[in-house]
Design a protein around this motif. Structure first.
Motif, PDB file in Angstrom:
ATOM      1  N   ILE A 172       0.866  -1.170   0.000  1.00  0.00           N
ATOM      2  CA  ILE A 172       0.000   0.000   0.000  1.00  0.00           C
ATOM      3  C   ILE A 172       0.908   1.227   0.000  1.00  0.00           C
ATOM      4  CG2 ILE A 172      -1.664   1.329   1.358  1.00  0.00           C
ATOM      5  CD1 ILE A 172      -2.764  -1.345   2.381  1.00  0.00           C
ATOM      6  N   VAL A 173       0.610   2.196  -0.867  1.00  0.00           N
ATOM      7  CA  VAL A 173       1.436   3.386  -1.023  1.00  0.00           C
ATOM      8  C   VAL A 173       0.682   4.589  -0.477  1.00  0.00           C
ATOM      9  CG1 VAL A 173       2.691   4.833  -2.661  1.00  0.00           C
ATOM     10  CG2 VAL A 173       2.390   2.399  -3.132  1.00  0.00           C
ATOM     11  N   VAL A 174       1.362   5.357   0.374  1.00  0.00           N
ATOM     12  CA  VAL A 174       0.765   6.560   0.952  1.00  0.00           C
ATOM     13  C   VAL A 174       1.821   7.662   0.975  1.00  0.00           C
ATOM     14  CG1 VAL A 174       1.278   5.840   3.325  1.00  0.00           C
ATOM     15  CG2 VAL A 174      -0.534   7.483   2.925  1.00  0.00           C
ATOM     16  N   GLY A 175       1.393   8.889   0.692  1.00  0.00           N
ATOM     17  CA  GLY A 175       2.297  10.030   0.769  1.00  0.00           C
ATOM     18  C   GLY A 175       2.652  10.338   2.216  1.00  0.00           C
ATOM     19  N   VAL A 176       3.804  10.993   2.400  1.00  0.00           N
ATOM     20  CA  VAL A 176       4.299  11.358   3.723  1.00  0.00           C
ATOM     21  C   VAL A 176       4.685  12.836   3.690  1.00  0.00           C
ATOM     22  CG1 VAL A 176       6.105  10.917   5.447  1.00  0.00           C
ATOM     23  CG2 VAL A 176       5.203   9.033   4.082  1.00  0.00           C
ATOM     24  N   ASN A 177       4.320  13.588   4.733  1.00  0.00           N
ATOM     25  CA  ASN A 177       4.683  15.010   4.780  1.00  0.00           C
ATOM     26  C   ASN A 177       6.071  15.199   5.396  1.00  0.00           C
ATOM     27  OD1 ASN A 177       4.389  14.955   7.593  1.00  0.00           O
ATOM     28  ND2 ASN A 177       2.395  15.951   7.566  1.00  0.00           N
ATOM     29  N   LYS A 178       6.538  16.455   5.468  1.00  0.00           N
ATOM     30  CA  LYS A 178       7.895  16.705   5.960  1.00  0.00           C
ATOM     31  C   LYS A 178       8.070  16.387   7.438  1.00  0.00           C
ATOM     32  CE  LYS A 178       7.180  21.657   6.558  1.00  0.00           C
ATOM     33  NZ  LYS A 178       7.584  22.975   6.075  1.00  0.00           N
ATOM     34  N   ALA A 179       6.980  16.251   8.176  1.00  0.00           N
ATOM     35  CA  ALA A 179       7.062  15.853   9.581  1.00  0.00           C
ATOM     36  C   ALA A 179       7.090  14.334   9.729  1.00  0.00           C
ATOM     37  CB  ALA A 179       5.890  16.434  10.363  1.00  0.00           C
ATOM     38  N   GLY A 180       7.012  13.617   8.607  1.00  0.00           N
ATOM     39  CA  GLY A 180       7.039  12.155   8.656  1.00  0.00           C
ATOM     40  C   GLY A 180       5.686  11.527   8.888  1.00  0.00           C
ATOM     41  N   LYS A 181       4.619  12.295   8.755  1.00  0.00           N
ATOM     42  CA  LYS A 181       3.263  11.788   8.985  1.00  0.00           C
ATOM     43  C   LYS A 181       2.647  11.335   7.666  1.00  0.00           C
ATOM     44  CE  LYS A 181       3.178  13.039  13.297  1.00  0.00           C
ATOM     45  NZ  LYS A 181       3.288  12.056  14.315  1.00  0.00           N
ATOM     46  N   ASP A 182       1.970  10.185   7.717  1.00  0.00           N
ATOM     47  CA  ASP A 182       1.246   9.698   6.541  1.00  0.00           C
ATOM     48  C   ASP A 182       0.132  10.667   6.178  1.00  0.00           C
ATOM     49  OD1 ASP A 182       2.799   7.430   6.435  1.00  0.00           O
ATOM     50  OD2 ASP A 182       1.271   6.098   7.258  1.00  0.00           O
ATOM     51  N   LEU A 183      -0.021  10.915   4.890  1.00  0.00           N
ATOM     52  CA  LEU A 183      -1.079  11.793   4.384  1.00  0.00           C
ATOM     53  C   LEU A 183      -2.310  10.938   4.108  1.00  0.00           C
ATOM     54  CD1 LEU A 183       1.115  13.975   2.005  1.00  0.00           C
ATOM     55  CD2 LEU A 183       0.282  14.553   4.293  1.00  0.00           C
ATOM     56  N   THR A 184      -3.103  10.721   5.136  1.00  0.00           N
ATOM     57  CA  THR A 184      -4.273   9.846   5.021  1.00  0.00           C
ATOM     58  C   THR A 184      -5.582  10.575   5.280  1.00  0.00           C
ATOM     59  OG1 THR A 184      -4.019   9.182   7.330  1.00  0.00           O
ATOM     60  CG2 THR A 184      -2.990   7.764   5.663  1.00  0.00           C
ATOM     61  N   GLY A 185      -5.517  11.822   5.643  1.00  0.00           N
ATOM     62  CA  GLY A 185      -6.726  12.585   5.960  1.00  0.00           C
ATOM     63  C   GLY A 185      -7.239  13.364   4.758  1.00  0.00           C
ATOM     64  N   THR A 186      -7.629  14.599   5.017  1.00  0.00           N
ATOM     65  CA  THR A 186      -8.147  15.471   3.967  1.00  0.00           C
ATOM     66  C   THR A 186      -7.336  16.763   3.938  1.00  0.00           C
ATOM     67  OG1 THR A 186      -9.747  16.497   5.467  1.00  0.00           O
ATOM     68  CG2 THR A 186     -10.508  14.595   4.192  1.00  0.00           C
ATOM     69  N   TYR A 187      -7.490  17.510   2.866  1.00  0.00           N
ATOM     70  CA  TYR A 187      -6.827  18.801   2.743  1.00  0.00           C
ATOM     71  C   TYR A 187      -7.681  19.735   1.896  1.00  0.00           C
ATOM     72  CZ  TYR A 187      -5.412  17.227  -1.938  1.00  0.00           C
ATOM     73  OH  TYR A 187      -5.415  16.776  -3.229  1.00  0.00           O
ATOM     74  N   ASN A 188      -7.435  21.039   2.046  1.00  0.00           N
ATOM     75  CA  ASN A 188      -8.118  22.012   1.200  1.00  0.00           C
ATOM     76  C   ASN A 188      -7.351  22.157  -0.103  1.00  0.00           C
ATOM     77  OD1 ASN A 188      -8.953  22.955   4.098  1.00  0.00           O
ATOM     78  ND2 ASN A 188     -10.443  23.781   2.665  1.00  0.00           N
ATOM     79  N   ASP A 189      -8.073  22.054  -1.206  1.00  0.00           N
ATOM     80  CA  ASP A 189      -7.465  22.188  -2.522  1.00  0.00           C
ATOM     81  C   ASP A 189      -6.885  23.595  -2.685  1.00  0.00           C
ATOM     82  OD1 ASP A 189      -6.661  21.269  -4.958  1.00  0.00           O
ATOM     83  OD2 ASP A 189      -8.626  21.434  -5.920  1.00  0.00           O
ATOM     84  N   VAL A 190      -5.975  23.746  -3.636  1.00  0.00           N
ATOM     85  CA  VAL A 190      -5.350  25.028  -3.930  1.00  0.00           C
ATOM     86  C   VAL A 190      -5.680  25.396  -5.370  1.00  0.00           C
ATOM     87  CG1 VAL A 190      -3.138  26.227  -4.119  1.00  0.00           C
ATOM     88  CG2 VAL A 190      -3.484  24.549  -2.304  1.00  0.00           C
ATOM     89  N   ASP A 191      -6.078  26.643  -5.598  1.00  0.00           N
ATOM     90  CA  ASP A 191      -6.380  27.082  -6.967  1.00  0.00           C
ATOM     91  C   ASP A 191      -5.076  27.363  -7.722  1.00  0.00           C
ATOM     92  OD1 ASP A 191      -5.484  29.693  -6.444  1.00  0.00           O
ATOM     93  OD2 ASP A 191      -7.492  30.471  -6.115  1.00  0.00           O
ATOM     94  N   PRO A 192      -5.149  27.587  -9.039  1.00  0.00           N
ATOM     95  CA  PRO A 192      -3.920  27.796  -9.828  1.00  0.00           C
ATOM     96  C   PRO A 192      -3.031  28.931  -9.335  1.00  0.00           C
ATOM     97  CG  PRO A 192      -5.778  27.401 -11.280  1.00  0.00           C
ATOM     98  CD  PRO A 192      -6.341  27.529  -9.888  1.00  0.00           C
ATOM     99  N   SER A 193      -3.593  29.906  -8.621  1.00  0.00           N
ATOM    100  CA  SER A 193      -2.778  31.019  -8.112  1.00  0.00           C
ATOM    101  C   SER A 193      -2.118  30.690  -6.772  1.00  0.00           C
ATOM    102  CB  SER A 193      -3.624  32.285  -7.978  1.00  0.00           C
ATOM    103  OG  SER A 193      -4.586  32.125  -6.943  1.00  0.00           O
ATOM    104  N   GLY A 194      -2.394  29.480  -6.221  1.00  0.00           N
ATOM    105  CA  GLY A 194      -1.785  29.066  -4.968  1.00  0.00           C
ATOM    106  C   GLY A 194      -2.602  29.365  -3.733  1.00  0.00           C
ATOM    107  N   VAL A 195      -3.831  29.845  -3.900  1.00  0.00           N
ATOM    108  CA  VAL A 195      -4.702  30.167  -2.770  1.00  0.00           C
ATOM    109  C   VAL A 195      -5.547  28.943  -2.412  1.00  0.00           C
ATOM    110  CG1 VAL A 195      -6.600  31.650  -1.991  1.00  0.00           C
ATOM    111  CG2 VAL A 195      -4.781  32.584  -3.441  1.00  0.00           C
ATOM    112  N   LYS A 196      -5.590  28.638  -1.109  1.00  0.00           N
ATOM    113  CA  LYS A 196      -6.418  27.509  -0.672  1.00  0.00           C
ATOM    114  C   LYS A 196      -7.884  27.795  -0.942  1.00  0.00           C
ATOM    115  CE  LYS A 196      -3.543  25.266   2.748  1.00  0.00           C
ATOM    116  NZ  LYS A 196      -3.457  24.705   4.064  1.00  0.00           N
TER     117      LYS A 196
END
Length: 165
Positions: free
Chosen positions: A112-136
């Motif tokens: 099973i493959v999962v992304g990891v953030n810079k703190a070493g935490k698995d990215l398994t939750g949710t996040y707010n998308d970012v528009d093309p200008s970089g704004v959440k």
């Protein structure tokens, strides 16, 4: 330009090194204490200095679980992930690396493959998308978790030095 096989080998090495981390706090299980060791996102794993070591490691796995063994199809000799698949996981917001989890589905080994953030935490939750200008934005997305059913011996390069005895 980086070759696809070098990229995949680097990704798998990155995961194997990063995937051995524990949770963020010290934990005690039985008589063992596990301390958190932060992931060094610059480390990126290790490249074998010699193909001989890689051959020795894969031969040991085949001797234990492979060729002619009843477990050959269960455990497999290799697991294949396309460049497109790995990029899809890697390009997620906050992703600095990957963890590969060894798992089992109906007796079959899976990674099973999962992304990891810079703190070493698995990215398994949710996040707010970012528009093309970089704004959440207010659009909430789930982080992707994936796997592949393509594994050797059904999907092998029989000429690979990693499968030679």
């Amino acid at each position: 330009m980086i070759s696809r096989s070098w990229f995949l080998a680097s990704c798998f090495t990155l995961i194997l090194v990063g995937g051995c981390q524990t949770q963020s706090q010290n934990k005690t299980s039985s008589n063992l204490t596990f301390a958190h060791v932060p992931i060094d996102t610059r480390a990126g794993g290790k490249i074998f200095a010699s193909k001989d070591d890689a051959k020795k490691w894969t031969k040991k796995h085949r001797d234990d679980f492979g060729r002619g063994n009843a477990n050959e199809n269960k455990y497999g000799r290799a697991h294949y992930f396309s460049n497109t698949f790995l990029k899809t996981i890697m390009e997620q917001q906050e992703c600095e690396g990957l963890n590969f989890y060894v798992s089992r589905d109906n007796g079959e080994a899976r990674l099973i493959v999962v992304g990891v953030n810079k703190a070493g935490k698995d990215l398994t939750g949710t996040y707010n998308d970012v528009d093309p200008s970089g704004v959440k934005t207010t659009e909430v997305r789930d982080y992707l978790i994936g796997y592949s059913e393509m594994k050797c011996p059904n999907n092998c390069d029989d000429t690979s030095v990693l499968l030679a005895d």
